[in-house]
Design a protein around this motif. Structure first.
Motif, PDB file in Angstrom:
ATOM      1  N   CYS A 142       1.509  -1.164   0.237  1.00 50.04           N
ATOM      2  CA  CYS A 142      -0.026  -0.121  -0.185  1.00 50.04           C
ATOM      3  C   CYS A 142       0.985   1.100  -0.259  1.00 50.04           C
ATOM      4  CB  CYS A 142      -0.581  -0.273   1.158  1.00 50.04           C
ATOM      5  SG  CYS A 142      -1.877   1.635   1.020  1.00 50.04           S
ATOM      6  N   PRO A 143       0.819   2.352  -0.840  1.00 46.37           N
ATOM      7  CA  PRO A 143       1.899   3.162  -1.256  1.00 46.37           C
ATOM      8  C   PRO A 143       0.898   4.054  -0.275  1.00 46.37           C
ATOM      9  CG  PRO A 143       0.311   2.616  -2.953  1.00 46.37           C
ATOM     10  CD  PRO A 143      -0.094   1.736  -2.472  1.00 46.37           C
ATOM     11  N   LEU A 144      -0.069   4.740   0.252  1.00 43.30           N
ATOM     12  CA  LEU A 144      -0.286   5.649   0.331  1.00 43.30           C
ATOM     13  C   LEU A 144      -0.947   6.037   1.772  1.00 43.30           C
ATOM     14  CD1 LEU A 144      -1.287   8.824   0.772  1.00 43.30           C
ATOM     15  CD2 LEU A 144      -3.298   8.133  -0.894  1.00 43.30           C
ATOM     16  N   TYR A 145      -0.608   5.955   3.171  1.00 44.70           N
ATOM     17  CA  TYR A 145      -1.099   6.041   5.066  1.00 44.70           C
ATOM     18  C   TYR A 145      -2.357   7.404   4.371  1.00 44.70           C
ATOM     19  CZ  TYR A 145      -0.252   1.319   4.829  1.00 44.70           C
ATOM     20  OH  TYR A 145       1.088  -0.151   5.170  1.00 44.70           O
ATOM     21  N   PHE A 146      -3.501   7.172   5.491  1.00 41.00           N
ATOM     22  CA  PHE A 146      -3.889   8.638   5.942  1.00 41.00           C
ATOM     23  C   PHE A 146      -4.311   8.349   6.715  1.00 41.00           C
ATOM     24  CE2 PHE A 146      -7.311   6.347   3.763  1.00 41.00           C
ATOM     25  CZ  PHE A 146      -8.182   6.339   4.394  1.00 41.00           C
ATOM     26  N   ASP A 147      -4.822  10.019   8.091  1.00 42.76           N
ATOM     27  CA  ASP A 147      -5.185   9.948   9.199  1.00 42.76           C
ATOM     28  C   ASP A 147      -6.429   9.794   9.121  1.00 42.76           C
ATOM     29  OD1 ASP A 147      -6.375  10.337  11.251  1.00 42.76           O
ATOM     30  OD2 ASP A 147      -4.623  12.810  11.670  1.00 42.76           O
ATOM     31  N   GLY A 148      -6.975   8.636   9.287  1.00 52.99           N
ATOM     32  CA  GLY A 148      -8.754   8.253   9.021  1.00 52.99           C
ATOM     33  C   GLY A 148      -9.414   8.856   9.611  1.00 52.99           C
ATOM     34  N   ARG A 149      -8.626   9.411  10.571  1.00 56.95           N
ATOM     35  CA  ARG A 149      -9.702  10.790  11.864  1.00 56.95           C
ATOM     36  C   ARG A 149      -9.898  11.989  11.509  1.00 56.95           C
ATOM     37  NH1 ARG A 149      -5.776  10.195  16.485  1.00 56.95           N
ATOM     38  NH2 ARG A 149      -4.075  10.428  14.558  1.00 56.95           N
ATOM     39  N   ALA A 150      -8.975  12.336  10.575  1.00 53.36           N
ATOM     40  CA  ALA A 150      -8.781  13.834  10.254  1.00 53.36           C
ATOM     41  C   ALA A 150      -9.729  13.791   8.081  1.00 53.36           C
ATOM     42  CB  ALA A 150      -7.797  14.257   9.729  1.00 53.36           C
ATOM     43  N   SER A 151      -8.944  12.530   8.186  1.00 53.19           N
ATOM     44  CA  SER A 151      -9.825  12.234   6.594  1.00 53.19           C
ATOM     45  C   SER A 151     -10.421  11.715   6.105  1.00 53.19           C
ATOM     46  CB  SER A 151      -8.629  12.984   5.466  1.00 53.19           C
ATOM     47  OG  SER A 151      -7.480  12.540   5.781  1.00 53.19           O
ATOM     48  N   MET A 152     -11.184  11.136   4.495  1.00 52.11           N
ATOM     49  CA  MET A 152     -11.482  10.309   4.254  1.00 52.11           C
ATOM     50  C   MET A 152     -10.869  10.272   2.481  1.00 52.11           C
ATOM     51  SD  MET A 152     -13.053   7.882   3.562  1.00 52.11           S
ATOM     52  CE  MET A 152     -14.409   7.455   4.833  1.00 52.11           C
ATOM     53  N   VAL A 153     -10.575   9.312   2.538  1.00 48.30           N
ATOM     54  CA  VAL A 153     -10.067   9.142   1.148  1.00 48.30           C
ATOM     55  C   VAL A 153     -10.989   9.082  -0.009  1.00 48.30           C
ATOM     56  CG1 VAL A 153     -10.272   6.724   0.674  1.00 48.30           C
ATOM     57  CG2 VAL A 153      -8.746   7.978  -0.796  1.00 48.30           C
ATOM     58  N   HIS A 154     -11.104  10.044  -1.267  1.00 46.48           N
ATOM     59  CA  HIS A 154     -12.071  10.084  -2.405  1.00 46.48           C
ATOM     60  C   HIS A 154     -11.521   9.774  -3.481  1.00 46.48           C
ATOM     61  CE1 HIS A 154     -15.812  10.716  -0.161  1.00 46.48           C
ATOM     62  NE2 HIS A 154     -14.909  11.894   0.322  1.00 46.48           N
ATOM     63  N   PHE A 155     -11.687   8.660  -4.421  1.00 46.32           N
ATOM     64  CA  PHE A 155     -11.394   9.231  -5.508  1.00 46.32           C
ATOM     65  C   PHE A 155     -12.041   9.646  -6.444  1.00 46.32           C
ATOM     66  CE2 PHE A 155      -9.711   4.872  -3.690  1.00 46.32           C
ATOM     67  CZ  PHE A 155      -8.879   5.124  -3.872  1.00 46.32           C
ATOM     68  N   TRP A 156     -11.190  10.519  -7.986  1.00 45.75           N
ATOM     69  CA  TRP A 156     -11.774  11.248  -8.847  1.00 45.75           C
ATOM     70  C   TRP A 156     -13.119  11.188  -9.922  1.00 45.75           C
ATOM     71  CZ3 TRP A 156     -11.909   9.670 -14.095  1.00 45.75           C
ATOM     72  CH2 TRP A 156     -11.441   7.803 -14.385  1.00 45.75           C
ATOM     73  N   TRP A 157     -12.809   9.791  -9.838  1.00 48.04           N
ATOM     74  CA  TRP A 157     -14.042   9.133 -10.326  1.00 48.04           C
ATOM     75  C   TRP A 157     -15.167   8.657  -9.418  1.00 48.04           C
ATOM     76  CZ3 TRP A 157     -14.659   4.978  -7.699  1.00 48.04           C
ATOM     77  CH2 TRP A 157     -13.805   4.337  -7.117  1.00 48.04           C
ATOM     78  N   GLU A 158     -15.534   8.786  -8.282  1.00 50.83           N
ATOM     79  CA  GLU A 158     -16.530   8.652  -7.197  1.00 50.83           C
ATOM     80  C   GLU A 158     -18.086   9.570  -7.813  1.00 50.83           C
ATOM     81  OE1 GLU A 158     -16.274   7.349  -3.106  1.00 50.83           O
ATOM     82  OE2 GLU A 158     -14.400   7.815  -3.412  1.00 50.83           O
ATOM     83  N   CYS A 159     -18.929   9.710  -7.495  1.00 53.34           N
ATOM     84  CA  CYS A 159     -19.795  10.041  -7.677  1.00 53.34           C
ATOM     85  C   CYS A 159     -20.223  10.322  -6.541  1.00 53.34           C
ATOM     86  CB  CYS A 159     -21.254   9.091  -8.070  1.00 53.34           C
ATOM     87  SG  CYS A 159     -21.981   7.836  -7.348  1.00 53.34           S
ATOM     88  N   LYS A 160     -21.105  10.400  -5.267  1.00 55.37           N
ATOM     89  CA  LYS A 160     -22.003  11.019  -4.306  1.00 55.37           C
ATOM     90  C   LYS A 160     -22.477  10.232  -3.446  1.00 55.37           C
ATOM     91  CE  LYS A 160     -21.633  16.373  -3.570  1.00 55.37           C
ATOM     92  NZ  LYS A 160     -20.598  15.664  -1.440  1.00 55.37           N
ATOM     93  N   THR A 161     -21.999   9.485  -2.694  1.00 57.78           N
ATOM     94  CA  THR A 161     -23.484   8.563  -2.080  1.00 57.78           C
ATOM     95  C   THR A 161     -23.456   8.563  -0.846  1.00 57.78           C
ATOM     96  OG1 THR A 161     -23.906   5.655  -2.483  1.00 57.78           O
ATOM     97  CG2 THR A 161     -21.106   6.982  -1.829  1.00 57.78           C
ATOM     98  N   THR A 162     -24.855   8.019  -0.294  1.00 58.93           N
ATOM     99  CA  THR A 162     -25.251   7.871   1.009  1.00 58.93           C
ATOM    100  C   THR A 162     -25.275   6.622   1.382  1.00 58.93           C
ATOM    101  OG1 THR A 162     -27.498   7.501   0.237  1.00 58.93           O
ATOM    102  CG2 THR A 162     -27.515   9.816  -0.057  1.00 58.93           C
ATOM    103  N   LYS A 163     -24.545   5.609   1.110  1.00 62.19           N
ATOM    104  CA  LYS A 163     -23.980   4.609   1.463  1.00 62.19           C
ATOM    105  C   LYS A 163     -23.184   4.715   2.416  1.00 62.19           C
ATOM    106  CE  LYS A 163     -25.494   1.742  -1.727  1.00 62.19           C
ATOM    107  NZ  LYS A 163     -26.956   0.647  -1.531  1.00 62.19           N
ATOM    108  N   PHE A 164     -22.587   6.146   3.188  1.00 61.86           N
ATOM    109  CA  PHE A 164     -22.114   5.389   4.247  1.00 61.86           C
ATOM    110  C   PHE A 164     -22.431   6.889   5.101  1.00 61.86           C
ATOM    111  CE2 PHE A 164     -19.256   4.549   0.280  1.00 61.86           C
ATOM    112  CZ  PHE A 164     -18.624   3.066   1.260  1.00 61.86           C
ATOM    113  N   ASP A 165     -23.487   6.631   4.686  1.00 58.12           N
ATOM    114  CA  ASP A 165     -23.830   8.577   6.394  1.00 58.12           C
ATOM    115  C   ASP A 165     -24.203   7.813   7.057  1.00 58.12           C
ATOM    116  OD1 ASP A 165     -23.439   9.847   3.933  1.00 58.12           O
ATOM    117  OD2 ASP A 165     -25.174  10.540   3.484  1.00 58.12           O
TER     118      ASP A 165
END
Length: 165
Positions: A142-165
């Motif tokens: 895995c090349p990228l680690y991010f602080d999951g408490r402060a941010s959420m990863v989003h990809f350029w192709w992603e649409c807005k979804t309510t699945k994670f609300d």
């Protein structure tokens, strides 16, 4: 107390660089050497399709893309994850792939099922493009680690979804 998370936006060029990084890392590990019966087990196919497809081509050893076996992963325990062993019988090794690893739950559940089917730890590698530092599972590549408490990863192709609300 809930707070709005910052979006860690992974653009198209960055995503392709991350995929190349994973492919190079796997090649350098020598894990692919000597075995042609390898497939990609693609989790969360509505999010990991591009990653799986590009990796299948980048890691080919036969001139054909690696086989990809998709696994439907539920949102919030909608259903039980099922991997059909008869589909896996033809493969000696699996690259278990998901675009992101937030908690580690998907990889942990799938690893347990694959062990139950008879795969050994050395027959499996787990890969993602971005992993939260809050995850209790550590992917092999895995090349990228991010602080999951402060941010959420989003990809350029992603649409807005309510699945994670």
């Amino acid at each position: 107390m809930e707070h709005d998370m910052d979006a860690l936006l992974i653009g198209q060029a960055w995503e392709l660089k991350l995929i190349d990084n994973v492919a190079d890392s796997i090649r350098r590990s020598k894990w692919l050497d000597g075995d042609q019966k390898i497939a990609i087990l693609q989790l969360s196919y509505e999010y990991s399709g591009l990653f799986a497809q590009v990796l299948a081509h980048r890691l080919t050893q036969t001139g054909e893309p690696m086989p990809i076996e998709p696994v439907d992963i539920p949102y919030k325990n909608e259903f039980e994850v099922v991997i059909h062993p008869d589909k896996m019988d033809q493969y000696h090794k699996l690259i278990v792939l998901d675009s992101g690893c937030l908690t580690g739950g998907n990889f942990t559940r799938i690893r347990s099922q694959l062990y139950n089917y008879g795969y050994r730890p050395q027959d499996l590698i787990f890969v993602c493009l971005a992993c939260s530092t809050e995850s209790f599972f550590t992917p092999d590549h895995c090349p990228l680690y991010f602080d999951g408490r402060a941010s959420m990863v989003h990809f350029w192709w992603e649409c807005k979804t309510t699945k994670f609300d």
